[in-house]
Design an enzyme around this catalytic site. Structure first.
Site, short mmCIF file in Angstrom:
data_model
loop_
_atom_site.label_atom_id
_atom_site.label_comp_id
_atom_site.label_asym_id
_atom_site.label_seq_id
_atom_site.Cartn_x
_atom_site.Cartn_y
_atom_site.Cartn_z
N ASP A 50 -83.90 -21.62 117.00
CA ASP A 50 -83.07 -22.21 118.07
C ASP A 50 -83.68 -23.51 118.61
OD1 ASP A 50 -81.75 -19.89 117.60
OD2 ASP A 50 -81.70 -19.19 119.66
N ASP A 66 -81.02 -20.51 112.98
CA ASP A 66 -79.99 -21.01 113.91
C ASP A 66 -80.49 -22.23 114.68
OD1 ASP A 66 -78.64 -18.70 113.10
OD2 ASP A 66 -79.34 -17.54 114.82
N THR A 80 -83.03 -17.54 126.21
CA THR A 80 -82.97 -18.58 125.18
C THR A 80 -82.72 -19.96 125.78
OG1 THR A 80 -82.21 -17.02 123.50
CG2 THR A 80 -81.80 -19.36 123.09
N TRP A 119 -71.62 -18.06 115.57
CA TRP A 119 -72.15 -17.42 116.78
C TRP A 119 -71.01 -17.15 117.75
CZ3 TRP A 119 -74.80 -20.20 121.38
CH2 TRP A 119 -75.35 -19.24 122.26
N ARG A 148 -73.98 -19.86 110.20
CA ARG A 148 -73.27 -18.63 110.46
C ARG A 148 -72.57 -18.76 111.83
NH1 ARG A 148 -78.07 -14.12 111.58
NH2 ARG A 148 -79.28 -15.31 113.10
#
Length: 352
Positions: free
Chosen positions: A177, A204, A119, A268, A266
């Protein structure tokens, strides 16, 4: 210098000294001239790629350098290394859409030489240096989710881990992302100030353990075609010892998704880190109807209620007050201002 070369006549020494002085003057002039570098894809600038311009800057440069980028699309990863602070990348177009830095890597893609990007490694732009400013341009990851079936399709547009970084009038485009507000370790505080800018994504798409103020811009949630869940704006991983995570201040939340289908965020917890207690505050934010009435949700077995999520003074059709939407008190809100988020230990204040 060899021993024989060191034994010179006085006349020769004088000549060498004058020559060295002339060289020093020439070097000083060159350094002064290099304080502004022009990039143009058509060859009309100093360099044709943004990375070549960055590479030309001396390591550990003590003088600010501005890299002006003429309109065009510049494909390829751009990295501002940690040892090149005080750089400004400035788009020279009339709007941020006229200068585009873009690449299309995704987490699960195989890198040249083997392995996958991961990522954080999938970013199109890496800002690893302190005191970096990027203005009036677009940073994009155009990885095509629909055309791929990877196990990991996170595709970062920008990964910023430098401190005192500023984005001004930029567009940051991606899907999952999009913007990683990073820090090199859990104990490091890294600050990003984003003003008058636009970021879009679905899952996210603003995430990480760094500290960020996003002021007076637009956060756009892309639809995923669902009637109930079209993703999450944030996934903060703020360390419990860091009071400040993400602040959205005077920002507008928009979307092309159906009403009540997008989460504000949310929590992480990277690698299951129990001390990653995300801190997110939406303050004075105009919320579109796409925001859910229960806008916070759990992640990977961690409850959102153990994170530090709150709103204060939200407006618009998406701003509903209920038991699932913690509201910051007016007295506490005095501690959570842009200047407080960005001050750190050095009193940094880029707000204008």
């Amino acid at each position: 210098m060899s021993t024989s070369g060191a034994i010179l006549r006085v006349r020769s020494v004088a000549v060498v000294t004058v020559g060295a002085l002339a060289a020093a003057v020439s070097l000083t002039s060159a350094a002064s001239a290099s304080a502004t570098i022009t990039v143009a894809a058509d060859g009309s600038g100093t360099y044709t790629t943004v990375q070549a311009a960055i590479d030309s800057v001396a390591a550990n440069n003590g003088v600010p350098v501005t890299i002006t980028i003429k309109p065009g699309t510049y494909r390829g990863v751009v990295t501002v290394p940690a040892n090149k602070p005080h750089l400004t990348l400035a788009g020279a177009g009339g709007s941020p859409g006229q200068v585009v830095i873009v690449e299309g890597h995704a987490s699960g893609q195989t890198k040249p030489g083997g392995g996958t990007y991961g990522t954080s490694g999938s970013a199109s732009v890496f800002v690893n240096a302190n005191d970096t400013t990027i203005s009036n341009l677009t940073m994009s990851n155009d990885f095509n989710e629909a055309a791929n079936t990877l196990d990991a399709e996170q595709a970062v547009a920008v990964n910023t881990s430098g401190d005192r970084v500023q984005f001004d009038n930029v567009r940051i485009l991606g899907n999952q992302d999009t913007l990683l507000v990073n820090a090199p370790s859990v104990s490091s505080v890294r600050r990003l100030y984003v003003r008058n800018s636009y970021v879009e994504g679905d899952v996210d798409f603003i995430f990480g353990r760094g500290t960020m103020v996003f002021q007076n811009g637009t956060v756009h949630s892309l639809t995923r075609g669902s009637s109930s869940n079209n993703g999450y704006i944030t996934a903060a991983a703020t360390d419990i010892n860091n009071k400040f995570g993400f602040l959205f201040w005077g920002t507008t939340l928009t979307s092309n998704a159906p009403a009540r289908t997008v989460y504000l965020g949310r929590p992480w917890h990277p690698s299951g880190d129990v001390n990653a207690r995300g801190q997110v505050l939406y303050r004075g934010v105009a919320m579109g109807a796409h925001v859910r009435t229960d806008p916070w949700t759990d992640m990977s077995g961690f409850s959102w209620r153990t994170a530090r999520f709150a709103e204060y003074g939200s407006t618009g059709p998406g701003a509903v007050v209920n038991a699932n939407r913690p509201q910051m008190s007016a007295s506490t809100a005095t501690q959570y201002t842009p200047t407080a988020y960005l001050a750190g230990n050095d009193g940094w204040n880029p707000i204008r």
